[in-house]
Design a protein around this motif. Structure first.
Motif: not given
Length: 339
Positions: A17-22
């Protein structure tokens, strides 16, 4: 290990899984503004596309480069080229136009110099336990190297990168006399990892047959088998360029041959199989030649690495090596000509 041959190992990092958080008030440095959290399933997406390629080409066999014998272009070679092209695209951390998120795979190749006494003893010796301990040590070094190189130095794209390692898949275990000692590999690896990298509590090491047809009863194993074959393709392509075999055989950009095309040699045929990776290497070398800033802005920046092991006292050092292109022929300069 035959005299004069340069032994190599390859490792492919595939995010589950790849989670991009901003933060809500921020936006990514590249690409469109996205929501505060966005998730991608790189492994699942890659395998779905692999199956689509199999269906399109109507090929359900294995994909080992050593089995691509002869001079004729068959479904195996056509499938291999397409999977390698997909693998090269999946190595990117951002898309061609800065799209985020992107699969973020990482690949590393580790070369050992020919005629290394310790390696000759390892490959031809008769001490199984010593061989296995060598393999475990090499595994730990490879994991650490590809993680640290591939997922750091990207602060121009991401504010930070955190990686949790879930497990390790080996290409079979028939050559091993006992299970891998996870204490020797993982427990020693943990304190060597930089901040932001961790080992999952449920980490496991599994051995899988790299022929998917032998794993049909287990969907997870079949997927892992496909990924092992992609790793084999990437390593084969790296060696093909590293020793200069490709030079003069294929242009930087080419169209895939039609089925049953016959070539003058197997190497000429394999040049077309490996063309996608050769193209990525060439473009990367051209960007580095232009400027470091140009290379750093590439989606393939730090996505793949080649290291050459060099003896250092009783241990080893692993300097990273980069490809360059010659000024006259505009071809990639071999890393190890004639090896």
């Amino acid at each position: 290990m035959p005299e004069g041959k340069r032994h190599a190992h390859g490792i492919l990092v595939v995010p589950e899984t790849l989670t991009l958080e901003w933060p809500p008030e921020d936006s990514p440095l590249f690409g469109e503004v996205i929501t505060p959290a966005q998730q991608l399933l790189p492994r699942e997406g890659f395998l779905s596309q692999v199956q689509a390629i199999r269906t399109e080409i109507k090929y359900d066999g294995e994909l080992h480069t050593s089995e691509m014998t002869g001079k004729e272009w068959s479904k195996r070679e056509a499938y291999g080229r397409r999977v390698l092209d997909l693998s090269c695209d999946s190595l990117r951390q951002k898309g061609p136009r800065g799209e985020l998120p992107y699969p973020f795979f990482r690949f590393g190749a580790l070369f050992f110099p020919p005629n290394t006494p310790y390696l000759r003893e390892f490959y031809s010796g008769d001490d199984p336990e010593r061989k296995l301990k060598y393999f475990e040590t090499l595994m730990r070094m490879a994991i650490k190297g590809v993680l640290h190189y591939g997922y750091t130095g990207l602060d121009h794209v991401f504010a930070s990168v955190e990686v949790e390692v879930l497990g390790l898949v080996l290409d079979g275990d028939e050559h091993l006399r006992r299970p891998i000692d996870e204490m020797r590999v993982i427990e020693r690896l943990k304190p060597e990892l930089r901040p932001g990298f961790s080992i999952a509590p449920g980490f496991e090491i599994r051995a899988v047959d790299s022929n998917p047809s032998r794993c049909e009863a287990d969907i997870r194993e079949r997927g892992d088998s496909e990924l092992l074959q992609a790793t084999d393709l990437l390593l084969g392509a790296t060696r093909f360029v590293a020793d200069g075999t490709y030079r003069g055989l294929c242009s930087p950009v080419g169209v895939a041959p039609v089925l049953r095309t016959k070539f003058g040699s197997r190497n000429e045929k394999m040049a077309h199989v490996y063309q996608p990776f050769c193209s990525v290497l060439r473009k990367s070398a051209e960007r580095r030649q232009q400027s470091f800033a140009s290379w750093k802005n590439s989606g393939h920046y730090r996505s793949f690495s080649a290291s050459q092991a060099e003896p250092l006292g009783e241990g080893w050092k692993f300097p990273n090596i980069e490809w360059e292109i010659d000024e006259e022929g505009q071809l990639l300069i071999p890393l190890f000509p004639g090896s």
